[in-house]
Design a protein around this motif. Structure first.
Motif, PDB file in Angstrom:
ATOM      1  N   ASP A 137       0.826  -1.205   0.000  1.00  0.00           N
ATOM      2  CA  ASP A 137       0.000   0.000   0.000  1.00  0.00           C
ATOM      3  C   ASP A 137       0.862   1.257   0.000  1.00  0.00           C
ATOM      4  O   ASP A 137       2.081   1.184   0.053  1.00  0.00           O
ATOM      5  CB  ASP A 137      -0.949   0.017   1.199  1.00  0.00           C
ATOM      6  CG  ASP A 137      -0.206   0.293   2.483  1.00  0.00           C
ATOM      7  OD1 ASP A 137       0.968  -0.099   2.567  1.00  0.00           O
ATOM      8  OD2 ASP A 137      -0.785   0.913   3.390  1.00  0.00           O
ATOM      9  N   ARG A 138       0.176   2.403  -0.045  1.00  0.00           N
ATOM     10  CA  ARG A 138       0.874   3.680  -0.103  1.00  0.00           C
ATOM     11  C   ARG A 138       1.316   4.148   1.276  1.00  0.00           C
ATOM     12  O   ARG A 138       1.966   5.178   1.421  1.00  0.00           O
ATOM     13  CB  ARG A 138      -0.032   4.736  -0.725  1.00  0.00           C
ATOM     14  CG  ARG A 138      -1.335   4.913   0.008  1.00  0.00           C
ATOM     15  CD  ARG A 138      -2.209   5.929  -0.677  1.00  0.00           C
ATOM     16  NE  ARG A 138      -1.611   7.247  -0.616  1.00  0.00           N
ATOM     17  CZ  ARG A 138      -1.817   8.205  -1.513  1.00  0.00           C
ATOM     18  NH1 ARG A 138      -2.593   7.977  -2.526  1.00  0.00           N
ATOM     19  NH2 ARG A 138      -1.258   9.376  -1.388  1.00  0.00           N
ATOM     20  N   PRO A 188       4.826   2.567   4.091  1.00  0.00           N
ATOM     21  CA  PRO A 188       4.559   2.503   2.644  1.00  0.00           C
ATOM     22  C   PRO A 188       5.513   1.528   1.961  1.00  0.00           C
ATOM     23  O   PRO A 188       6.624   1.312   2.440  1.00  0.00           O
ATOM     24  CB  PRO A 188       4.813   3.938   2.176  1.00  0.00           C
ATOM     25  CG  PRO A 188       5.795   4.484   3.161  1.00  0.00           C
ATOM     26  CD  PRO A 188       5.583   3.768   4.457  1.00  0.00           C
ATOM     27  N   GLN A 189       5.063   0.947   0.859  1.00  0.00           N
ATOM     28  CA  GLN A 189       5.926   0.014   0.112  1.00  0.00           C
ATOM     29  C   GLN A 189       6.347   0.635  -1.235  1.00  0.00           C
ATOM     30  O   GLN A 189       5.580   1.384  -1.835  1.00  0.00           O
ATOM     31  CB  GLN A 189       5.187  -1.295  -0.162  1.00  0.00           C
ATOM     32  CG  GLN A 189       5.243  -2.283   0.995  1.00  0.00           C
ATOM     33  CD  GLN A 189       4.285  -1.923   2.102  1.00  0.00           C
ATOM     34  OE1 GLN A 189       3.111  -1.702   1.870  1.00  0.00           O
ATOM     35  NE2 GLN A 189       4.787  -1.851   3.331  1.00  0.00           N
ATOM     36  N   TRP A 190       7.540   0.279  -1.636  1.00  0.00           N
ATOM     37  CA  TRP A 190       8.070   0.792  -2.903  1.00  0.00           C
ATOM     38  C   TRP A 190       7.786  -0.131  -4.075  1.00  0.00           C
ATOM     39  O   TRP A 190       8.024   0.221  -5.218  1.00  0.00           O
ATOM     40  CB  TRP A 190       9.576   1.029  -2.795  1.00  0.00           C
ATOM     41  CG  TRP A 190       9.904   2.277  -2.033  1.00  0.00           C
ATOM     42  CD1 TRP A 190      10.323   2.361  -0.740  1.00  0.00           C
ATOM     43  CD2 TRP A 190       9.807   3.635  -2.509  1.00  0.00           C
ATOM     44  NE1 TRP A 190      10.486   3.681  -0.385  1.00  0.00           N
ATOM     45  CE2 TRP A 190      10.184   4.478  -1.445  1.00  0.00           C
ATOM     46  CE3 TRP A 190       9.435   4.209  -3.719  1.00  0.00           C
ATOM     47  CZ2 TRP A 190      10.208   5.865  -1.575  1.00  0.00           C
ATOM     48  CZ3 TRP A 190       9.459   5.587  -3.837  1.00  0.00           C
ATOM     49  CH2 TRP A 190       9.836   6.403  -2.776  1.00  0.00           C
ATOM     50  N   PHE A 191       7.335  -1.351  -3.788  1.00  0.00           N
ATOM     51  CA  PHE A 191       7.013  -2.267  -4.889  1.00  0.00           C
ATOM     52  C   PHE A 191       5.830  -3.133  -4.492  1.00  0.00           C
ATOM     53  O   PHE A 191       5.788  -3.676  -3.387  1.00  0.00           O
ATOM     54  CB  PHE A 191       8.215  -3.149  -5.232  1.00  0.00           C
ATOM     55  CG  PHE A 191       7.948  -4.078  -6.385  1.00  0.00           C
ATOM     56  CD1 PHE A 191       7.824  -3.592  -7.673  1.00  0.00           C
ATOM     57  CD2 PHE A 191       7.781  -5.442  -6.167  1.00  0.00           C
ATOM     58  CE1 PHE A 191       7.545  -4.435  -8.739  1.00  0.00           C
ATOM     59  CE2 PHE A 191       7.507  -6.298  -7.236  1.00  0.00           C
ATOM     60  CZ  PHE A 191       7.394  -5.784  -8.519  1.00  0.00           C
ATOM     61  N   ASN A 192       4.884  -3.258  -5.404  1.00  0.00           N
ATOM     62  CA  ASN A 192       3.697  -4.065  -5.155  1.00  0.00           C
ATOM     63  C   ASN A 192       3.961  -5.490  -5.652  1.00  0.00           C
ATOM     64  O   ASN A 192       3.865  -5.761  -6.852  1.00  0.00           O
ATOM     65  CB  ASN A 192       2.497  -3.451  -5.892  1.00  0.00           C
ATOM     66  CG  ASN A 192       1.195  -4.162  -5.568  1.00  0.00           C
ATOM     67  OD1 ASN A 192       1.213  -5.274  -5.055  1.00  0.00           O
ATOM     68  ND2 ASN A 192       0.093  -3.518  -5.864  1.00  0.00           N
ATOM     69  N   ARG A 228       1.907  -7.784  -8.063  1.00  0.00           N
ATOM     70  CA  ARG A 228       1.858  -7.544  -9.505  1.00  0.00           C
ATOM     71  C   ARG A 228       3.089  -8.065 -10.228  1.00  0.00           C
ATOM     72  O   ARG A 228       3.369  -7.642 -11.353  1.00  0.00           O
ATOM     73  CB  ARG A 228       1.660  -6.046  -9.758  1.00  0.00           C
ATOM     74  CG  ARG A 228       0.302  -5.600  -9.289  1.00  0.00           C
ATOM     75  CD  ARG A 228       0.043  -4.133  -9.429  1.00  0.00           C
ATOM     76  NE  ARG A 228      -1.335  -3.829  -9.031  1.00  0.00           N
ATOM     77  CZ  ARG A 228      -1.827  -2.631  -8.868  1.00  0.00           C
ATOM     78  NH1 ARG A 228      -1.081  -1.564  -9.074  1.00  0.00           N
ATOM     79  NH2 ARG A 228      -3.082  -2.451  -8.503  1.00  0.00           N
ATOM     80  N   VAL A 237       2.176  -9.675 -13.539  1.00  0.00           N
ATOM     81  CA  VAL A 237       1.907  -8.708 -14.614  1.00  0.00           C
ATOM     82  C   VAL A 237       3.220  -8.147 -15.149  1.00  0.00           C
ATOM     83  O   VAL A 237       3.407  -7.980 -16.360  1.00  0.00           O
ATOM     84  CB  VAL A 237       1.009  -7.556 -14.083  1.00  0.00           C
ATOM     85  CG1 VAL A 237       0.661  -6.593 -15.201  1.00  0.00           C
ATOM     86  CG2 VAL A 237      -0.251  -8.110 -13.465  1.00  0.00           C
ATOM     87  N   LEU A 238       4.145  -7.888 -14.224  1.00  0.00           N
ATOM     88  CA  LEU A 238       5.440  -7.328 -14.630  1.00  0.00           C
ATOM     89  C   LEU A 238       6.181  -8.301 -15.552  1.00  0.00           C
ATOM     90  O   LEU A 238       6.757  -7.895 -16.573  1.00  0.00           O
ATOM     91  CB  LEU A 238       6.280  -7.016 -13.386  1.00  0.00           C
ATOM     92  CG  LEU A 238       7.584  -6.277 -13.642  1.00  0.00           C
ATOM     93  CD1 LEU A 238       7.315  -4.904 -14.237  1.00  0.00           C
ATOM     94  CD2 LEU A 238       8.376  -6.123 -12.358  1.00  0.00           C
ATOM     95  N   VAL A 284       4.501  -8.240 -18.923  1.00  0.00           N
ATOM     96  CA  VAL A 284       4.820  -7.004 -19.648  1.00  0.00           C
ATOM     97  C   VAL A 284       6.252  -7.068 -20.193  1.00  0.00           C
ATOM     98  O   VAL A 284       6.511  -6.665 -21.334  1.00  0.00           O
ATOM     99  CB  VAL A 284       4.636  -5.775 -18.716  1.00  0.00           C
ATOM    100  CG1 VAL A 284       5.234  -4.523 -19.346  1.00  0.00           C
ATOM    101  CG2 VAL A 284       3.165  -5.557 -18.424  1.00  0.00           C
ATOM    102  N   PHE A 292       6.328  -9.211 -23.177  1.00  0.00           N
ATOM    103  CA  PHE A 292       5.610  -8.493 -24.235  1.00  0.00           C
ATOM    104  C   PHE A 292       6.512  -7.429 -24.877  1.00  0.00           C
ATOM    105  O   PHE A 292       6.604  -7.324 -26.106  1.00  0.00           O
ATOM    106  CB  PHE A 292       4.368  -7.855 -23.613  1.00  0.00           C
ATOM    107  CG  PHE A 292       3.378  -7.344 -24.599  1.00  0.00           C
ATOM    108  CD1 PHE A 292       2.969  -8.106 -25.671  1.00  0.00           C
ATOM    109  CD2 PHE A 292       2.816  -6.094 -24.440  1.00  0.00           C
ATOM    110  CE1 PHE A 292       2.027  -7.635 -26.576  1.00  0.00           C
ATOM    111  CE2 PHE A 292       1.881  -5.605 -25.328  1.00  0.00           C
ATOM    112  CZ  PHE A 292       1.495  -6.378 -26.396  1.00  0.00           C
ATOM    113  N   VAL A 293       7.176  -6.653 -24.024  1.00  0.00           N
ATOM    114  CA  VAL A 293       8.051  -5.587 -24.531  1.00  0.00           C
ATOM    115  C   VAL A 293       9.187  -6.198 -25.360  1.00  0.00           C
ATOM    116  O   VAL A 293       9.496  -5.719 -26.458  1.00  0.00           O
ATOM    117  CB  VAL A 293       8.607  -4.740 -23.359  1.00  0.00           C
ATOM    118  CG1 VAL A 293       9.680  -3.767 -23.851  1.00  0.00           C
ATOM    119  CG2 VAL A 293       7.484  -3.978 -22.680  1.00  0.00           C
ATOM    120  N   ILE A 329       0.052 -17.050 -23.930  1.00  0.00           N
ATOM    121  CA  ILE A 329      -1.135 -17.150 -23.063  1.00  0.00           C
ATOM    122  C   ILE A 329      -1.939 -18.405 -23.416  1.00  0.00           C
ATOM    123  O   ILE A 329      -2.406 -19.128 -22.531  1.00  0.00           O
ATOM    124  CB  ILE A 329      -2.014 -15.880 -23.188  1.00  0.00           C
ATOM    125  CG1 ILE A 329      -1.313 -14.711 -22.521  1.00  0.00           C
ATOM    126  CG2 ILE A 329      -3.397 -16.080 -22.562  1.00  0.00           C
ATOM    127  CD1 ILE A 329      -1.991 -13.379 -22.718  1.00  0.00           C
TER     128      ILE A 329
END
Lengths: 416, 209
Positions: free
Chosen positions: A68-69, A153-157, A160, A163-164, A167, A170-171, A385
Motif C-alpha cells: 500500500d501507499r 509505505p511500500q516501494w514495490f507491489n 503484480r 503482470v510485470l 509485460v 511483451f516488450v 497465453i
C-alpha cells in the motif's frame, strides 16, 4: 385519706416514669434496629434494570496493509458473542500510541464485520488497537489491546509480479519484431475484410458524390480505444484527401476533437491537399450521450453519407446509430473493443472489427513495417497465453481427479 | 522541436504512469494524483474549445445560408437560453431554479425519448439477424430462441431443460468467446500504449514524419 392520696400520686408518678422510660427505650431500640437494616427501595421491573455490557470481540489482530501507499493498518477480530443482539450497534475501532491509554476513535464497522482498515495510521510509528462494541444505550465495552503494529509505505507491489513478467516478455517480443521489420523481414498479417473494404467504401462515396461519416465513439482521449480510432482516422483521412471526398467527423469530446482536427489536417497536408481540409467538418457536438445520438442521426438523415465508420468505444447508443445508418443505405464498418456492443454492430453493420482488430487497424491500413512488427509481438504473447491456458487446464483437470496434489496448483495461480 | 517535445512528454508521462502501477508508495502516488488533477483542469479548458467549435460551425452555416441552417438557429436558441437561465438564478442547480427546470423538463425527457427508441431498433436488428440464411445465422437464431425462452417462466413450463440450456449457453460458449475477445483487447491496448510511448505509433499526432 390525705396519706392515701399521697401514695396514689406517688404510684402514678412511678408508673408514668416506668412507662415513659420503656417507651423511650422502645423508641431507641426501634431506631437502632431500623438504622442497622438495608434501605428499602421500591420494586423495579426486571426489564428496566441497568443493562449488562455486551460481550467484547476477541482475537484482535493487526497488520500493516501489504503493498500500500502507507498510513494503513488492517485490524481483524472475532465476532462478539452478542453480534446478533438487538442492542448491538456495531464495532468501534480505537488507536493509540500507548498500549494502556490515549485511545482515539479510528473508525467503525457494522454488525457481522470482522475487519477494518484504518487509513489514517501514522507511518513508521508503533500503534495499538482496541475494538469496542457499542450498545443502543451508549454503553461501550473494549477488547484487549492488540500487539503493536507499524504502518509503512511500500516501494514495490509484489502482488503484480506476474503482470510485470508478462509485460517484460511483451516488450521484448514487440521490440524484437519491430527490429526484425526494420531489418526488412517479411511479416505475414492475416486478412481483415473490414479494413480491406475501407478503400472500396471511400471509392463508393467518391463515385456517389456523398460524404463519409467517421464516428470515434463517446469515450475520452484517455481511452486506448479512442486513440486507436484516431490512428485509423489518420489513414482514412489520407484516402478521402486523395479522392477529394468530404469527411465529416462529429466529436463527443472536446480534446478528442482538437486531436482529430490536427490528425485530419496533417493527413490532408501529407497527400498534398491542405486546401481541401475544412475545419468545420471536424467539430464538437455534445458530451451528452443521447443528444450526441440525435445530432449524428440528424446528420445521417440529412447528409445521406455513402459510408459510415464507427471506431472506438461505444455504449448503449451503438444500435441506435448503426440502425439509422443502415436505414439510409450507407456501407457501415464498425470496430470496437466494447464486448457488449459487438453483437449490435455485427447485426447492423456490413463489416465489424472485433476487439483487438481495432488496435491492429492502423498498422494494417498503413502497412508500415514497424507497426506490423508490433502486431507480431501481440501474436507472440497471445500464443504464450494460449499455451499457459492449455497447461493450466490439464494441471487443473489432473488435480481435480486426484492424479496430482492440489498444492501443485498453488504457484500456478496468483489470484490478486 | 514541434514533434520532439510531444513525443518526449508522451514518453516521460507514459513511463511514469506505467511505473506507478507497480509502486504504491505515497510519494509516487501523490504525483500521480497531481497528474490526474492536471488532466481535469485541462478538460475544463477543453470544454471552452468545444463550445467555440460549436458556435463557429453553426455561425458559418447561418452565414453561408446552408440548407439546414434552421437547426443552427435551434442550437443557438438552446445554448443562449440555458446560459441566460444559468445567470438568472444564483444557484442554477437548486431545485426549482429556471435552469434546473429546463434541464429536468426538456433535456431529460428528450434524452429518455432517444433512449427509448432503442427498443424499436432492437426489434428491427433482431429481425435482420435472425433470418436463417447461413449456418452461422441459423445457429444464432437457435441460441437466441433458447436463451429468450430460458429467461421467462414459460421456458421452464415447456421443459426444465430450457433454463439449464440457457445457463450453459451463457456460461460456456458465450463466456469463452467473450474472454477470448477480452484477452485480445487487453493485449491490443498494451501494444498500442507501448507503441505510442516508444514513438513507434505517431498517427495520433498527425503521422510519422
Amino acid at each position: 385519706m390525705g396519706h392515701d392520696r399521697g401514695r396514689l400520686r406517688g404510684a402514678r408518678f412511678v408508673t408514668g416514669f416506668v412507662a415513659g422510660t420503656l417507651a423511650a427505650a422502645a423508641l431507641v431500640v426501634c431506631a437502632a434496629t431500623l438504622s442497622a437494616q438495608e434501605p428499602i427501595e421500591p420494586a423495579v421491573p426486571e426489564s428496566l434494570a441497568a443493562p449488562e455490557l455486551l460481550a467484547v470481540p476477541t482475537g484482535v489482530q493487526v497488520e500493516d496493509t501489504p503493498n500500500d501507499r502507507g498510513a494503513s493498518v488492517n485490524v481483524t477480530w472475532e465476532l462478539s458473542a452478542d453480534d446478533e443482539s438487538l442492542r448491538f450497534e456495531g464495532y468501534r475501532v480505537y488507536r493509540s500510541a500507548h498500549p494502556e491509554t490515549g485511545f482515539v476513535f479510528a473508525g467503525r464497522a457494522g454488525r457481522g464485520a470482522t475487519t477494518y482498515r484504518d487509513s489514517e495510521a501514522p507511518n513508521n510509528e508503533p500503534v495499538y488497537y482496541r475494538v469496542a462494541v457499542g450498545d443502543a444505550e451508549g454503553g461501550e465495552a473494549f477488547s484487549a489491546t492488540s500487539d503493536a503494529v507499524t504502518a509503512s509505505p511500500q516501494w514495490f507491489n509484489d502482488d503484480r509480479v506476474n503482470v510485470l513478467i508478462a509485460v517484460f516478455i511483451f516488450v521484448v517480443a514487440i521490440v524484437y519484431f519491430v527490429n526484425a521489420a526494420r531489418g526488412g523481414k517479411e511479416l505475414f498479417i492475416r486478412r481483415l475484410a473490414g479494413l480491406d473494404e475501407v478503400d472500396n467504401a471511400v471509392g463508393r462515396a467518391t463515385e456517389m458524390g456523398k460524404p463519409i461519416l467517421y464516428i470515434s465513439g463517446l469515450s475520452t482521449i484517455s481511452d486506448v480505444a479512442t486513440i486507436a480510432a484516431i490512428n485509423i482516422l489518420g489513414e482514412v483521412a489520407k484516402r478521402t484527401a486523395e479522392y477529394n471526398t468530404r469527411l465529416i467527423v462529429p466529436c463527443a469530446d472536446p480534446i478528442v476533437m482538437a486531436v482529430e482536427q490536427e490528425v485530419v489536417k496533417e493527413a490532408y497536408a501529407k497527400v498534398g491537399r491542405p486546401d481541401s481540409y475544412n475545419e468545420d467538418d471536424v467539430f464538437y457536438l455534445t458530451r451528452s450521450q443521447f443528444a450526441y445520438v440525435a445530432g449524428v442521426n440528424g446528420i445521417m438523415v440529412r447528409q445521406r453519407p455513402a459510408t459510415i465508420l464507427y471506431m472506438g468505444m461505444f455504449f448503449a447508443e451503438s444500435l441506435v446509430l448503426a440502425e439509422t445508418g443502415a436505414s439510409v443505405g450507407a456501407i457501415q464498418i464498425a470496430g470496437t473493443d466494447a464486448v457488449t456492443q459487438l453483437p449490435f454492430f455485427i447485426t447492423s453493420c456490413d463489416y465489424t472489427l472485433i476487439g483487438e482488430e481495432l488496435y491492429a487497424a492502423s498498422a494494417y491500413l498503413s502497412r508500415e513495417p514497424v507497426l506490423l512488427g508490433g502486431l507480431k509481438g501481440q501474436d507472440t504473447l497471445k500464443f504464450i497465453i494460449g499455451v499457459l491456458i492449455v497447461i493450466t487446464v490439464i494441471v487443473a483437470t489432473l488435480a481435480a481427479t486426484g492424479a496430482i496434489s492440489n498444492d501443485f496448483m498453488t504457484p500456478l495461480f496468483i489470484t490478486h | 522541436m514541434r514533434r520532439q517535445l510531444p513525443l518526449a512528454l508522451c514518453f516521460i508521462f507514459g513511463v511514469f504512469t506505467a511505473i506507478q502501477y507497480y509502486v504504491p508508495h505515497f510519494r509516487v502516488q501523490w504525483f500521480q494524483e497531481r497528474l490526474l488533477q492536471w488532466l481535469m483542469t485541462l478538460l475544463a479548458f477543453a470544454f471552452l474549445l468545444g463550445t467555440v467549435s460549436l458556435i463557429k460551425v453553426h455561425y458559418h452555416k447561418l452565414r453561408d445560408r446552408a440548407p439546414d441552417r434552421g437547426f443552427s438557429l435551434v442550437v443557438f436558441a438552446g445554448l443562449f437560453t440555458m446560459i441566460g437561465l444559468g445567470f438568472i438564478h444564483p444557484d442554477h442547480h437548486a431545485p426549482g431554479s429556471p435552469f434546473n427546470q429546463m434541464f429536468l423538463n426538456v433535456q431529460v425527457p428528450i434524452e429518455a425519448t432517444m433512449f427509448s427508441l432503442l427498443a424499436f431498433y432492437v426489434a428491427s436488428a433482431a429481425f435482420r439477424a435472425f433470418r436463417a440464411r447461413t449456418l452461422e445465422a441459423t445457429l444464432l437464431l437457435i441460441a437466441a430462441a433458447i436463451v429468450m425462452l430460458g429467461r421467462v417462466p414459460i421456458g421452464d413450463l415447456i421443459s426444465p431443460k430450457i433454463p439449464e440450456a440457457t445457463r450453459w449457453i451463457l456460461e460456456v460458449p458465450n463466456l469463452t468467446a467473450k474472454r477470448g475477445v477480452m484477452i485480445g483487447v487487453g493485449l491490443g491496448m498494451m501494444a498500442t500504449a507501448l507503441k505510442i510511448m516508444l514513438g513507434i505509433e505517431r498517427a495520433w499526432m498527425g503521422g510519422s514524419d
